[in-house]
Design an enzyme around this catalytic site. Structure first.
Site, PDB file in Angstrom:
ATOM      1  N   GLU A 102       0.845  -1.197   0.000  1.00  0.00           N
ATOM      2  CA  GLU A 102       0.000   0.000   0.000  1.00  0.00           C
ATOM      3  C   GLU A 102       0.885   1.254   0.000  1.00  0.00           C
ATOM      4  O   GLU A 102       1.874   1.328   0.748  1.00  0.00           O
ATOM      5  CB  GLU A 102      -0.937   0.043   1.211  1.00  0.00           C
ATOM      6  N   ASP A 118      -2.537  12.018  -2.789  1.00  0.00           N
ATOM      7  CA  ASP A 118      -2.657  13.483  -2.769  1.00  0.00           C
ATOM      8  C   ASP A 118      -3.004  13.984  -4.168  1.00  0.00           C
ATOM      9  O   ASP A 118      -2.281  13.691  -5.122  1.00  0.00           O
ATOM     10  CB  ASP A 118      -1.333  14.104  -2.308  1.00  0.00           C
ATOM     11  N   ASP A 167     -11.070  10.799  -4.914  1.00  0.00           N
ATOM     12  CA  ASP A 167     -12.320  11.570  -4.873  1.00  0.00           C
ATOM     13  C   ASP A 167     -12.178  12.856  -5.696  1.00  0.00           C
ATOM     14  O   ASP A 167     -13.007  13.750  -5.572  1.00  0.00           O
ATOM     15  CB  ASP A 167     -12.724  11.898  -3.429  1.00  0.00           C
ATOM     16  N   THR A 198     -14.058   4.897   4.736  1.00  0.00           N
ATOM     17  CA  THR A 198     -13.485   5.541   5.922  1.00  0.00           C
ATOM     18  C   THR A 198     -14.374   6.715   6.334  1.00  0.00           C
ATOM     19  O   THR A 198     -15.249   7.138   5.579  1.00  0.00           O
ATOM     20  CB  THR A 198     -12.069   6.059   5.624  1.00  0.00           C
ATOM     21  N   PHE A 243     -13.562   9.776   6.488  1.00  0.00           N
ATOM     22  CA  PHE A 243     -13.312  10.844   5.523  1.00  0.00           C
ATOM     23  C   PHE A 243     -14.168  10.657   4.271  1.00  0.00           C
ATOM     24  O   PHE A 243     -14.831  11.579   3.792  1.00  0.00           O
ATOM     25  CB  PHE A 243     -11.811  10.830   5.175  1.00  0.00           C
TER      26      PHE A 243
HETATM   27  C1  LIG Z   1      -4.535  12.215   0.896  1.00  0.00           C
HETATM   28  S1  LIG Z   1      -3.660  11.127   1.942  1.00  0.00           S
HETATM   29  C2  LIG Z   1      -4.669   9.655   1.890  1.00  0.00           C
HETATM   30  C3  LIG Z   1      -4.336   8.703   2.988  1.00  0.00           C
HETATM   31  C4  LIG Z   1      -5.106   7.371   3.021  1.00  0.00           C
HETATM   32  N1  LIG Z   1      -4.758   6.503   1.920  1.00  0.00           N
HETATM   33  C5  LIG Z   1      -6.587   7.590   3.092  1.00  0.00           C
HETATM   34  O1  LIG Z   1      -7.300   7.095   2.220  1.00  0.00           O
HETATM   35  O2  LIG Z   1      -7.046   8.254   4.030  1.00  0.00           O
HETATM   36  C6  LIG Z   1      -2.241  10.653   0.972  1.00  0.00           C
HETATM   37  C7  LIG Z   1      -1.107  10.115   1.830  1.00  0.00           C
HETATM   38  O3  LIG Z   1      -0.074   9.628   0.989  1.00  0.00           O
HETATM   39  C8  LIG Z   1       1.170   9.876   1.612  1.00  0.00           C
HETATM   40  N2  LIG Z   1       2.203   9.875   0.573  1.00  0.00           N
HETATM   41  C9  LIG Z   1       2.261  10.642  -0.522  1.00  0.00           C
HETATM   42  N3  LIG Z   1       3.336  10.358  -1.251  1.00  0.00           N
HETATM   43  C10 LIG Z   1       3.977   9.346  -0.591  1.00  0.00           C
HETATM   44  C11 LIG Z   1       5.162   8.626  -0.848  1.00  0.00           C
HETATM   45  N4  LIG Z   1       5.895   8.873  -1.928  1.00  0.00           N
HETATM   46  N5  LIG Z   1       5.537   7.683   0.040  1.00  0.00           N
HETATM   47  C12 LIG Z   1       4.783   7.432   1.139  1.00  0.00           C
HETATM   48  N6  LIG Z   1       3.648   8.083   1.435  1.00  0.00           N
HETATM   49  C13 LIG Z   1       3.253   9.036   0.573  1.00  0.00           C
HETATM   50  C14 LIG Z   1       0.988  11.233   2.263  1.00  0.00           C
HETATM   51  O4  LIG Z   1       1.886  11.420   3.329  1.00  0.00           O
HETATM   52  C15 LIG Z   1      -0.469  11.160   2.720  1.00  0.00           C
HETATM   53  O5  LIG Z   1      -0.564  10.731   4.060  1.00  0.00           O
END
Ligand SMILES: C[S@@+](CC[C@H](N)C(=O)[O-])C[C@H]1O[C@@H](n2cnc3c(N)ncnc32)[C@H](O)[C@@H]1O
Length: 256
Positions: free
Chosen positions: A82, A157, A193, A235, A237
């Site tokens: 993941e 993101d 989303d 979730t 969110f």
């Molecule tokens: C918008 S959040 C979504 C988190 C989760 N998957 C959810 O559905 O709630 C995106 C997450 O991806 C992580 N992230 C982005 N690029 C990453 C990378 N290259 N390696 C590890 N984590 C990463 C960010 O730190 C952030 O916590």
């Protein structure tokens, strides 16, 4: 921890790239503000050593990682990676539900890492390990080609502004490297989303010759998107977004 570069748009071969801390590298994340709560700090101290896999520049022996835990699923059981688990809510629920699958989950946000460790302790999970490092580097350096049964990328993101689009995780060069790490028949499941990102992901995954659109085959009425697979929980969110009338798009592609 979050000071590693994103190499999503760079040469797929890290030995050619050489300096993984190249100053011009583009990251897919920024170090978010947010403090580690005392519960998360306790979980980091109690479970970090057992459940965090240190970053390394050589391939990971996934069987050996889990073999050290007698309660973990055995050698040869499926392995799912993941990317970006956030606070780990969905990750922990899926790991509990798919107890015979081994999960390697990457995140750079320290409170999130603490939160997932806390859930691991509360739920007594043995089939989940964390890489507290940039997933792009983990993929390039630690994950062998043809070694994964699945890859989950939930709500990456979206990087809304045009000048930030280059930071989006799911772009052609990385998708090609992800696809190579799947076994034949392995799947890549993304959810977002943000409709413009969903459209971009659909385009990039559809153009990747190693993959085909498995989700669309299951339901041709969704314009290439897939019905939400049962294992992906809603979730808090996502529920809030759905109540506000926002859409969510799942994409499930399989390696030939
Ligand atoms: C918008 S959040 C979504 C988190 C989760 N998957 C959810 O559905 O709630 C995106 C997450 O991806 C992580 N992230 C982005 N690029 C990453 C990378 N290259 N390696 C590890 N984590 C990463 C960010 O730190 C952030 O916590």
């Amino acid at each position: 921890m979050a000071d590693h570069p994103n190499t999503a748009n760079q040469d797929p071969n890290p030995s050619v790239r050489g300096d993984v801390a190249h100053p011009k590298a583009i990251r897919t994340f920024v170090k978010r503000a947010g403090r580690v709560t005392s519960g998360q700090a306790k979980a980091l101290a109690a479970y970090g050593q057992q459940f965090i896999i240190p970053f390394q520049t050589s391939q990971l022996e996934i069987d050996s990682v889990f073999a050290a835990d007698p309660l973990a699923p055995g050698r040869g059981s499926p392995v799912v990676l993941e990317i970006g688990f956030g606070m780990g809510e969905a990750t922990a629920q899926i790991a509990r539900q798919l107890s015979e699958t081994r999960f390697i989950a990457c995140e750079v946000h320290e409170p999130g890492i603490g939160a997932l460790l806390k859930r691991i302790g509360e739920l007594d999970l043995h089939n989940l390990r964390i890489c507290a490092h940039d997933a792009v580097e983990v993929i390039d350096q630690m994950i062998a080609e043809g070694s994964l049964d699945g890859i989950h990328v939930f709500f990456p993101d979206p990087w809304h502004k045009a000048r930030h689009h280059k930071r989006r995780l799911l772009q052609a060069p990385l998708v090609s490297r992800l696809a190579r790490r799947l076994k034949p028949g392995g799947y890549l499941h993304c959810a977002t989303d943000w409709q413009p990102y969903a459209e971009q992901i659909l385009e990039v995954l559809s153009a990747e010759p190693q993959l085909f659109n498995k989700g669309a085959a299951a339901d041709a009425g969704l314009g290439g998107y897939a019905p939400k697979p049962d294992y992906r929980p809603l979730t808090k969110f996502e529920n809030r977004g759905l109540r506000l009338g926002h859409g969510v798009w799942d994409l499930v592609f399989e390696r030939h």
